[in-house]
Design a protein around this motif. Structure first.
Motif, PDB file in Angstrom:
ATOM      1  N   ASP A  89       0.866  -1.175   0.000  1.00 41.76           N
ATOM      2  CA  ASP A  89       0.000   0.000   0.000  1.00 41.76           C
ATOM      3  C   ASP A  89       0.906   1.229   0.000  1.00 41.76           C
ATOM      4  O   ASP A  89       1.622   1.488   0.966  1.00 41.76           O
ATOM      5  CB  ASP A  89      -0.887  -0.008   1.242  1.00 41.76           C
ATOM      6  N   LEU A  90       0.866   2.005  -1.095  1.00 39.97           N
ATOM      7  CA  LEU A  90       1.774   3.143  -1.261  1.00 39.97           C
ATOM      8  C   LEU A  90       1.054   4.480  -1.243  1.00 39.97           C
ATOM      9  O   LEU A  90       1.607   5.491  -1.681  1.00 39.97           O
ATOM     10  CB  LEU A  90       2.549   2.986  -2.580  1.00 39.97           C
ATOM     11  N   ILE A  91      -0.157   4.527  -0.711  1.00 41.22           N
ATOM     12  CA  ILE A  91      -0.909   5.772  -0.730  1.00 41.22           C
ATOM     13  C   ILE A  91      -0.159   6.863   0.045  1.00 41.22           C
ATOM     14  O   ILE A  91       0.242   6.682   1.196  1.00 41.22           O
ATOM     15  CB  ILE A  91      -2.330   5.557  -0.151  1.00 41.22           C
ATOM     16  N   GLU A 140       2.227  -4.837  -8.826  1.00 38.09           N
ATOM     17  CA  GLU A 140       0.956  -5.031  -8.132  1.00 38.09           C
ATOM     18  C   GLU A 140       0.810  -4.114  -6.922  1.00 38.09           C
ATOM     19  O   GLU A 140      -0.119  -4.285  -6.118  1.00 38.09           O
ATOM     20  CB  GLU A 140       0.823  -6.489  -7.682  1.00 38.09           C
ATOM     21  N   ALA A 141       1.712  -3.141  -6.800  1.00 42.18           N
ATOM     22  CA  ALA A 141       1.559  -2.153  -5.727  1.00 42.18           C
ATOM     23  C   ALA A 141       0.279  -1.368  -6.001  1.00 42.18           C
ATOM     24  O   ALA A 141      -0.093  -1.152  -7.155  1.00 42.18           O
ATOM     25  CB  ALA A 141       2.759  -1.221  -5.706  1.00 42.18           C
ATOM     26  N   PHE A 142      -0.402  -0.957  -4.959  1.00 43.32           N
ATOM     27  CA  PHE A 142      -1.657  -0.245  -5.182  1.00 43.32           C
ATOM     28  C   PHE A 142      -1.671   1.108  -4.485  1.00 43.32           C
ATOM     29  O   PHE A 142      -0.888   1.374  -3.581  1.00 43.32           O
ATOM     30  CB  PHE A 142      -2.862  -1.107  -4.774  1.00 43.32           C
ATOM     31  N   PHE A 143      -2.579   1.951  -4.972  1.00 44.67           N
ATOM     32  CA  PHE A 143      -2.688   3.348  -4.557  1.00 44.67           C
ATOM     33  C   PHE A 143      -1.408   4.117  -4.887  1.00 44.67           C
ATOM     34  O   PHE A 143      -1.051   5.088  -4.203  1.00 44.67           O
ATOM     35  CB  PHE A 143      -3.033   3.472  -3.071  1.00 44.67           C
ATOM     36  N   LEU A 144      -0.724   3.693  -5.933  1.00 46.02           N
ATOM     37  CA  LEU A 144       0.450   4.395  -6.449  1.00 46.02           C
ATOM     38  C   LEU A 144      -0.026   5.317  -7.569  1.00 46.02           C
ATOM     39  O   LEU A 144      -0.793   4.909  -8.434  1.00 46.02           O
ATOM     40  CB  LEU A 144       1.464   3.392  -6.999  1.00 46.02           C
ATOM     41  N   THR A 145       0.427   6.573  -7.565  1.00 46.61           N
ATOM     42  CA  THR A 145      -0.014   7.541  -8.565  1.00 46.61           C
ATOM     43  C   THR A 145       1.108   7.912  -9.525  1.00 46.61           C
ATOM     44  O   THR A 145       2.292   7.670  -9.253  1.00 46.61           O
ATOM     45  CB  THR A 145      -0.524   8.824  -7.895  1.00 46.61           C
TER      46      THR A 145
END
Length: 279
Positions: free
Chosen positions: A231-233, A249-254
């Motif tokens: 989770d990289l938000i 597959e990392a998520f909340f990456l912009t």
């Protein structure tokens, strides 16, 4: 800052497509509404509401191809998640602040609010694409509809909107989605939420399923690190070294986070994002 950044590749679905910046349909709002200070990211000071001296009459950047060399690295990193064109073409119906100066103050006040809402919509849409987060999908769809309705408010209502309170509500659902996704690695769920990892030596680190929400990874060495299902938000990746790192597959990456980092052809990123030209 218009016509400057590496835009994300349009993901499938109308919602995600509307959250991709389209500088050609924006009135250079990030170049006017936002303030910045002379620093490593900006060559000059500029107060909010004053047009950047590099902004041309057609709302394009006059030094677009030279931004990094001229000291405007911050411009190449910024992403409005499509808020610029939404405010320009929908909220204000295509009236620009130059030919309709009476709209200027309101337009500049609304822009950061819309940007905040669009960023939330990006995260919600991504959470809805995560199969493991299915138990909260119904609630996410409800809050997605609510957030989209907020973006359609009149300028005066948008300016008065308490985005922070709405963000807190959305974030509780995003956190639940994150926990469901990261549960695949029960023994590896490293909790680094908000951690100070500036300059950290994380070469080859196994960060699968890690909670890196809001972590300070400025100039960290993540060469060859495995960040799948992390989770990289809100994580700060400025000048982080990502050569050979796996973020597929990392998520909340912009896109803005990717733009701020130092990667190369061996860096693996999610398909919804674009490899920056400066890598």
């Amino acid at each position: 800052m218009s016509e400057h950044h590496e835009s994300a590749a349009p993901p499938p679905g109308a919602t995600r497509l509307a959250l991709v910046s389209d500088c050609g349909n924006c009135f250079g709002l990030c170049c006017v509404a936002l303030a910045y200070a002379a620093s490593a990211d900006f060559a000059i000071d500029k107060p909010a509401g004053r047009p950047c001296p590099n902004l041309a009459q057609d709302f394009r950047c006059g030094i677009h191809r030279e931004l990094r060399g001229r000291g405007f690295q911050g411009c190449t990193v910024y992403d409005c998640f499509g808020a610029g064109q939404k405010v320009s073409q929908q909220t204000f119906g295509g009236r620009d602040w130059r030919t309709a100066p009476d709209t200027a103050a309101s337009m500049f006040a609304v822009f950061p609010v819309m940007r905040g809402l669009h960023e939330l919509l990006w995260y919600i849409a991504e959470a809805l694409d995560l199969p493991r987060a299915r138990p909260v999908h119904a609630e996410l769809r409800a809050v997605q509809e609510e957030t989209e309705s907020l973006t359609a408010l009149a300028p005066e209502d948008l300016a008065a909107l308490d985005v922070s309170a709405h963000r807190d509500r959305v974030n509780r659902l995003l956190l639940r989605a994150s926990e469901l996704v990261r549960a695949e690695f029960p023994g590896k769920k490293k909790d680094r939420r908000g951690a100070d990892l500036m300059g950290a030596r994380l070469r080859g680190a196994d960060l699968r399923g890690a909670n890196l929400r809001g972590a300070f990874l400025i100039a960290a060495d993540l060469t060859g690190a495995d960040l799948r299902l992390a989770d990289l938000i809100g994580a700060d990746f400025r000048d982080a070294r990502l050569s050979g790192a796996d973020l597929t597959e990392a998520f909340f990456l912009t896109q803005a986070q990717v733009n701020a980092a130092k990667g190369d052809a061996t860096t693996r990123i999610p398909p919804s994002l674009t490899r920056p030209a400066h890598w």
